[in-house]
Motif scaffolding. Structure first.
Motif, PDB file in Angstrom:
ATOM      1  N   SER A  96      41.878  46.548  32.315  1.00  5.81           N
ATOM      2  CA  SER A  96      40.493  46.731  31.886  1.00  5.81           C
ATOM      3  C   SER A  96      39.986  45.520  31.121  1.00  5.81           C
ATOM      4  N   ASP A  97      40.881  44.579  30.827  1.00  6.97           N
ATOM      5  CA  ASP A  97      40.551  43.398  30.036  1.00  6.97           C
ATOM      6  C   ASP A  97      40.632  42.155  30.922  1.00  6.97           C
ATOM      7  N   LYS A  98      39.488  41.569  31.250  1.00  5.97           N
ATOM      8  CA  LYS A  98      39.451  40.394  32.140  1.00  5.97           C
ATOM      9  C   LYS A  98      40.321  39.266  31.616  1.00  5.97           C
ATOM     10  N   ALA A  99      40.235  38.992  30.327  1.00  8.75           N
ATOM     11  CA  ALA A  99      41.010  37.904  29.742  1.00  8.75           C
ATOM     12  C   ALA A  99      42.508  38.150  29.896  1.00  8.75           C
ATOM     13  N   THR A 141      36.350  53.236  33.113  1.00  7.23           N
ATOM     14  CA  THR A 141      36.601  53.604  34.503  1.00  7.23           C
ATOM     15  C   THR A 141      36.187  52.490  35.445  1.00  7.23           C
ATOM     16  N   LEU A 142      35.004  51.932  35.223  1.00  5.59           N
ATOM     17  CA  LEU A 142      34.521  50.849  36.081  1.00  5.59           C
ATOM     18  C   LEU A 142      35.337  49.577  35.884  1.00  5.59           C
ATOM     19  N   GLU A 143      35.751  49.315  34.657  1.00  6.25           N
ATOM     20  CA  GLU A 143      36.541  48.109  34.381  1.00  6.25           C
ATOM     21  C   GLU A 143      37.894  48.147  35.085  1.00  6.25           C
ATOM     22  N   VAL A 144      38.549  49.303  35.062  1.00  2.24           N
ATOM     23  CA  VAL A 144      39.880  49.416  35.665  1.00  2.24           C
ATOM     24  C   VAL A 144      39.795  49.590  37.184  1.00  2.24           C
ATOM     25  N   PHE A 150      38.029  42.367  41.017  1.00  2.00           N
ATOM     26  CA  PHE A 150      37.368  41.064  41.035  1.00  2.00           C
ATOM     27  C   PHE A 150      38.272  40.006  40.406  1.00  2.00           C
ATOM     28  N   TRP A 151      38.855  40.347  39.263  1.00  2.59           N
ATOM     29  CA  TRP A 151      39.628  39.353  38.513  1.00  2.59           C
ATOM     30  C   TRP A 151      40.956  39.045  39.192  1.00  2.59           C
ATOM     31  N   THR A 152      41.627  40.043  39.758  1.00  4.45           N
ATOM     32  CA  THR A 152      42.891  39.754  40.448  1.00  4.45           C
ATOM     33  C   THR A 152      42.644  38.942  41.721  1.00  4.45           C
ATOM     34  N   TYR A 153      41.550  39.241  42.432  1.00  2.00           N
ATOM     35  CA  TYR A 153      41.205  38.437  43.614  1.00  2.00           C
ATOM     36  C   TYR A 153      40.931  36.989  43.199  1.00  2.00           C
ATOM     37  N   LYS A 154      40.140  36.809  42.141  1.00  3.32           N
ATOM     38  CA  LYS A 154      39.821  35.464  41.659  1.00  3.32           C
ATOM     39  C   LYS A 154      41.088  34.688  41.332  1.00  3.32           C
ATOM     40  N   ALA A 155      42.071  35.391  40.790  1.00  3.43           N
ATOM     41  CA  ALA A 155      43.298  34.739  40.357  1.00  3.43           C
ATOM     42  C   ALA A 155      44.220  34.368  41.513  1.00  3.43           C
ATOM     43  N   PHE A 156      44.345  35.256  42.495  1.00  2.00           N
ATOM     44  CA  PHE A 156      45.382  35.062  43.515  1.00  2.00           C
ATOM     45  C   PHE A 156      44.861  34.708  44.906  1.00  2.00           C
TER      46      PHE A 156
END
Length: 308
Positions: A96-99, A141-144, A150-156
């Motif tokens: 739930s935490d982008k950072a 709920t929306l964050e998780v 979005f963030w995992t796609y951006k990373a990998f």
């Protein structure tokens, strides 16, 4: 001339794809080898995440397990090693935490390598009607369930694109295909996850990255604890799904590059009805199937273990 050729191409390929789909009903699809792949699973400390990890364990992959519960993650790692996993790496991460997602993703890339199969499984549910749900839980709920993807796609995804090789998996829900009374925030988050996964899949296609596959999983309610007390009016048509069965079907869908996996099979028929019936008819069908009243019997709850 181009118009005629492109139209002819669409018609010919449409016939081919439909024939291929028909034959697959009788001839099992060939499974790809995943030996040497690096598989990252969010929410791996329990439930479907753990079971999917155990299904992958004997297939010659290296596992990267993310969960907010260190104890649950370590137990999954222990079980995976017993099942024959080559290497298992565990990380505590709050999806739930982008950072935190970016921080742990960088750590994975430094310590383990580039992820080639990304399984976004972590999820939570508030179990409250829209007007009763606190704003903080709706946001969580929306964050998780959505934003973490979005963030995992951006990373990998960059490494997958560079290699034109990879597999993106979204463990969504049938509630991401059909709205359900009493699950407004959950449905919205899963609708968002599905739309996001479909859009990125199309981006990869138009970019010529045909080596990057996508699998979107939409199961009915699973007996994992997220929906304690749920019952079904028609158990043969819409059963409460067994977690081990769902995990096996998910891994099989990944190994055969299946884009959509709806469970049970009746969901394919219900989706066809949804798209062709009027609103009143669709609502009537939902009442007949007991989706709305049976949901009221659920004791859905948010669990910190579901935050990845």
């Amino acid at each position: 001339m181009n118009f005629l050729l492109e139209t002819l191409q669409v018609l010919v390929l449409s016939v081919y794809f439909n024939l291929e789909a028909f034959l697959k009903l009788f001839i099992p699809s060939r499974k790809k080898s995943v030996v040497g792949e690096l598989v990252l699973i969010t929410g791996a400390g329990s439930g479907i995440g753990r079971l999917v990890a155990l299904e992958f364990a004997p297939l010659g992959v290296s596992l990267v397990l993310w969960d907010i519960s260190q104890e649950g993650n370590k137990e999954t790692a222990r079980l995976a090693k017993e099942k024959g996993a080559r290497k298992v790496h565990t990380y505590v991460c709050d999806c739930s935490d982008k950072a935190d997602v970016y921080r742990v993703a960088d750590q994975v890339k430094r310590e383990v390598g580039d992820v080639s199969i990304l399984i976004n499984n972590a999820g939570i549910v508030t179990g409250k009607k829209f007007m009763d749900a606190p704003d903080s839980l709706i946001e969580k709920t929306l964050e998780v369930n959505t934003m973490a993807h979005f963030w995992t796609y951006k990373a990998f995804l960059p490494a997958m694109m560079a290699n034109n090789h990879g597999h993106l998996v979204s463990i969504a829900s049938s509630a991401g295909l059909i709205g359900v009374s009493g699950l407004a925030d959950y449905c919205a988050s899963k609708f968002g996850a599905i739309g996001f996964a479909e859009s990125v899949a199309l981006e990869m296609l138009t970019a010529g990255k045909d080596g990057i596959k996508t699998t979107i999983v939409c199961p009915y309610f699973i007996n994992t604890g997220m929906f304690d007390g749920c019952q079904t009016k028609w158990p043969r048509l819409l059963p409460i799904l067994d977690p081990a069965y769902v995990a096996k079907k998910i891994v099989n869908a990944i190994l055969t590059d299946q884009v959509y996996l709806l469970l049970p099979r009746a969901m394919y028929v219900l989706m066809a009805f949804k798209n062709c019936l009027q609103w009143n008819q669709a609502a009537l069908l939902g009442l007949y199937l007991g989706v709305f009243d049976k949901l009221e019997e659920c004791k859905a709850h948010q669990s910190p273990k579901k935050l990845c």
